[in-house]
Motif scaffolding. Structure first.
Motif, PDB file in Angstrom:
ATOM      1  N   GLN A  49      40.698  41.139  36.710  1.00 36.76           N
ATOM      2  CA  GLN A  49      39.539  42.111  36.713  1.00 36.76           C
ATOM      3  C   GLN A  49      38.228  41.962  35.490  1.00 36.76           C
ATOM      4  O   GLN A  49      37.862  43.128  36.270  1.00 36.76           O
ATOM      5  CB  GLN A  49      41.194  42.436  35.609  1.00 36.76           C
ATOM      6  CG  GLN A  49      41.003  44.265  35.208  1.00 36.76           C
ATOM      7  CD  GLN A  49      42.377  45.015  34.798  1.00 36.76           C
ATOM      8  OE1 GLN A  49      43.299  44.020  35.129  1.00 36.76           O
ATOM      9  NE2 GLN A  49      42.193  46.171  34.126  1.00 36.76           N
ATOM     10  N   GLU A  50      38.497  41.128  35.031  1.00 40.83           N
ATOM     11  CA  GLU A  50      37.204  41.214  34.069  1.00 40.83           C
ATOM     12  C   GLU A  50      35.970  40.837  35.296  1.00 40.83           C
ATOM     13  O   GLU A  50      34.728  41.081  34.274  1.00 40.83           O
ATOM     14  CB  GLU A  50      37.496  40.189  32.929  1.00 40.83           C
ATOM     15  CG  GLU A  50      36.837  38.153  34.186  1.00 40.83           C
ATOM     16  CD  GLU A  50      38.184  38.298  34.017  1.00 40.83           C
ATOM     17  OE1 GLU A  50      38.436  36.810  34.459  1.00 40.83           O
ATOM     18  OE2 GLU A  50      39.511  38.777  34.378  1.00 40.83           O
ATOM     19  N   GLN A  51      36.551  40.415  36.178  1.00 37.87           N
ATOM     20  CA  GLN A  51      34.902  40.665  37.541  1.00 37.87           C
ATOM     21  C   GLN A  51      34.527  41.644  38.467  1.00 37.87           C
ATOM     22  O   GLN A  51      34.277  41.965  39.062  1.00 37.87           O
ATOM     23  CB  GLN A  51      34.587  39.612  38.217  1.00 37.87           C
ATOM     24  CG  GLN A  51      34.722  38.005  37.697  1.00 37.87           C
ATOM     25  CD  GLN A  51      33.726  37.644  37.487  1.00 37.87           C
ATOM     26  OE1 GLN A  51      33.196  37.384  35.950  1.00 37.87           O
ATOM     27  NE2 GLN A  51      32.818  37.727  38.352  1.00 37.87           N
ATOM     28  N   LEU A  52      36.003  43.113  38.076  1.00 38.62           N
ATOM     29  CA  LEU A  52      35.720  44.420  38.425  1.00 38.62           C
ATOM     30  C   LEU A  52      35.630  45.110  38.481  1.00 38.62           C
ATOM     31  O   LEU A  52      36.007  45.649  37.297  1.00 38.62           O
ATOM     32  CB  LEU A  52      36.897  43.699  39.707  1.00 38.62           C
ATOM     33  CG  LEU A  52      37.043  45.259  40.528  1.00 38.62           C
ATOM     34  CD1 LEU A  52      36.630  45.567  41.090  1.00 38.62           C
ATOM     35  CD2 LEU A  52      38.971  45.140  41.189  1.00 38.62           C
ATOM     36  N   LYS A  53      34.884  45.944  38.341  1.00 38.58           N
ATOM     37  CA  LYS A  53      34.624  47.534  37.871  1.00 38.58           C
ATOM     38  C   LYS A  53      34.933  48.445  38.798  1.00 38.58           C
ATOM     39  O   LYS A  53      34.087  48.510  39.947  1.00 38.58           O
ATOM     40  CB  LYS A  53      32.976  47.197  37.118  1.00 38.58           C
ATOM     41  CG  LYS A  53      33.161  49.073  36.744  1.00 38.58           C
ATOM     42  CD  LYS A  53      31.947  48.765  35.373  1.00 38.58           C
ATOM     43  CE  LYS A  53      30.923  49.974  35.089  1.00 38.58           C
ATOM     44  NZ  LYS A  53      30.443  50.096  34.055  1.00 38.58           N
TER      45      LYS A  53
END
Length: 250
Positions: free
Chosen positions: A211-215
């Protein structure tokens, strides 16, 4: 920026080099853009401002002009959406192969690139976003970042493809966007644009995409046109290559 036109692997490339290009010992990340890089040109002055103000690191932009969008950007054949329109040829496999195995190596040989996958992005809008998503699944060793802007996730069978295909093991940084008004007046499967994009996002997270790699951004007023694409492309660049803050905060 300096502009160069090249022809590689049968495709016309619009190459945009940074203002500081050819400074000693300097190399640059590269982003490969669909539709000849029109999304960057639609906001070129603002993009230049982001570079000049150091909000973005300087990049080499490579716009690739398609021969036939309905062929080059679709993963498998599909019929026309309405009578009298063009069908879809399903040539994305060959297109992505040429992009990864011929166009990128040529750019890396002839320009001052940072060739590593973590410094190489692919991006596009609409069908260009669809083929960028397809490239993520098929050439993750080549493209370490991508932007799927209003990608055509309505395309017949693509959501099922995402459900059935394991996520690539390589780490990836991803930006996704859809406008909430996209497809609402369509009478074809394009009417499912928003729902299918949200489903694509859900699938990625359910399969373990970090999730921290996806916006993922939406816009309640967003329609499917270049006015919104260009603004979100600036946000995508900041997410992929800079601090992740919005270039166009809401």
């Amino acid at each position: 920026m300096r502009f160069i036109t090249e022809f590689v692997a049968g495709f016309e490339l619009s190459i945009h080099l940074p203002s500081s290009y050819q400074e000693e010992n300097k190399r640059y990340p590269v982003i490969y853009l669909q539709d000849a890089g029109n999304v960057a040109m639609d906001a070129f002055n603002y993009l230049q401002h982001l570079f000049n103000s150091k909000q973005l690191p300087e990049l080499i932009l490579v716009g690739v002009k398609p021969h036939d969008r309905n062929h080059d950007y679709t993963p498998w054949p599909a019929g026309a959406l309405v009578t009298g329109s063009s069908s879809f040829g399903g040539g994305a496999g060959r297109y992505v192969q040429l992009l990864a195995d011929e166009i990128k190596p040529y750019i890396d040989r002839h320009y001052l690139t940072m060739p590593e996958r973590e410094n190489t992005a692919i991006a596009g809008c609409s069908l260009g976003g669809l083929v960028s998503a397809y490239a993520y699944f098929n050439r993750p060793e080549t493209f370490g970042k991508s932007a799927w802007i209003s990608a055509s996730f309505w395309y017949e069978g693509f959501i099922a493809y995402m459900q059935e295909t394991p996520l690539p093991a390589e780490k990836h940084r991803l930006y996704m966007y859809v406008g909430e008004l996209e497809g609402i007046y369509k009478q074809t499967i394009q009417s499912g644009m928003v729902a299918q994009t949200k489903e694509a996002h859900r699938i990625l997270l359910a399969k373990g995409f970090p999730q921290e790699q996806l916006k993922f951004e939406t816009d309640p007023l967003g329609t499917h046109d270049s006015f919104f694409f260009a603004a979100r492309f600036m946000n995508a660049l900041k997410w992929l290559f800079a601090d992740g803050t919005d270039a166009f905060p809401r």
